[in-house]
Motif scaffolding. Sequence first.
Motif, short mmCIF file in Angstrom:
data_model
loop_
_atom_site.label_atom_id
_atom_site.label_comp_id
_atom_site.label_asym_id
_atom_site.label_seq_id
_atom_site.Cartn_x
_atom_site.Cartn_y
_atom_site.Cartn_z
N PRO A 138 9.07 4.53 3.40
CA PRO A 138 9.35 4.86 1.86
C PRO A 138 8.95 6.44 1.15
N GLU A 139 9.73 6.87 0.50
CA GLU A 139 9.56 8.15 -0.17
C GLU A 139 7.98 7.89 -0.93
N GLY A 140 6.94 9.00 -0.63
CA GLY A 140 5.71 9.06 -1.54
C GLY A 140 4.82 8.23 -0.68
N PHE A 141 4.97 8.04 0.68
CA PHE A 141 4.05 7.16 1.76
C PHE A 141 3.94 8.12 2.89
N ALA A 142 2.84 8.60 3.48
CA ALA A 142 2.41 9.11 4.64
C ALA A 142 2.89 8.42 5.87
N ASP A 143 2.78 7.10 5.82
CA ASP A 143 3.04 6.46 7.06
C ASP A 143 3.11 4.81 6.38
#
Length: 144
Positions: free
Chosen positions: A35-40
């Motif tokens: 999801p947007e905002g998470f690196a992985d």
Amino acid sequence: MASVKKFQVTFDCADPERVARFWCEVLGYVVPPPPEGFADWDAFNSSLPAELQGSAFACVDPAGEGPRLFFQRVPEGKVVKNRVHLDVRAGTGLVGDERLATLRAEAERLVALGATVFQEQVADGFNESCITMLDIEGNEFCLD
């Protein structure tokens, strides 16, 4: 006339990420971006309350043609035969010995990933050969 609907196939399982990654290998699917905002996905998973961590995972067809596969953790184990299963089309267009050899080769690849051969059905003059297998949590699927 009704329009064609997109759908996903949902698996109940004990270890969603493990089962999803198995099916990625079987089908050539990929893990979608986090999801947007998470690196992985690990970062996303760590942001969830403890009871939800590791409770779901998904994989998708990189070409966007096949259905999304969704894996959700459930407390109970598999007890009876699946009412719905996937047919992995490994021998499409092949017949006889060529088909059976292709199915056996694919079964060997999947066994190396953790699957189990359950039953081999050899062509009988009416039906072509297919191999029933179990995924890493015992869910039936067919190589046909």
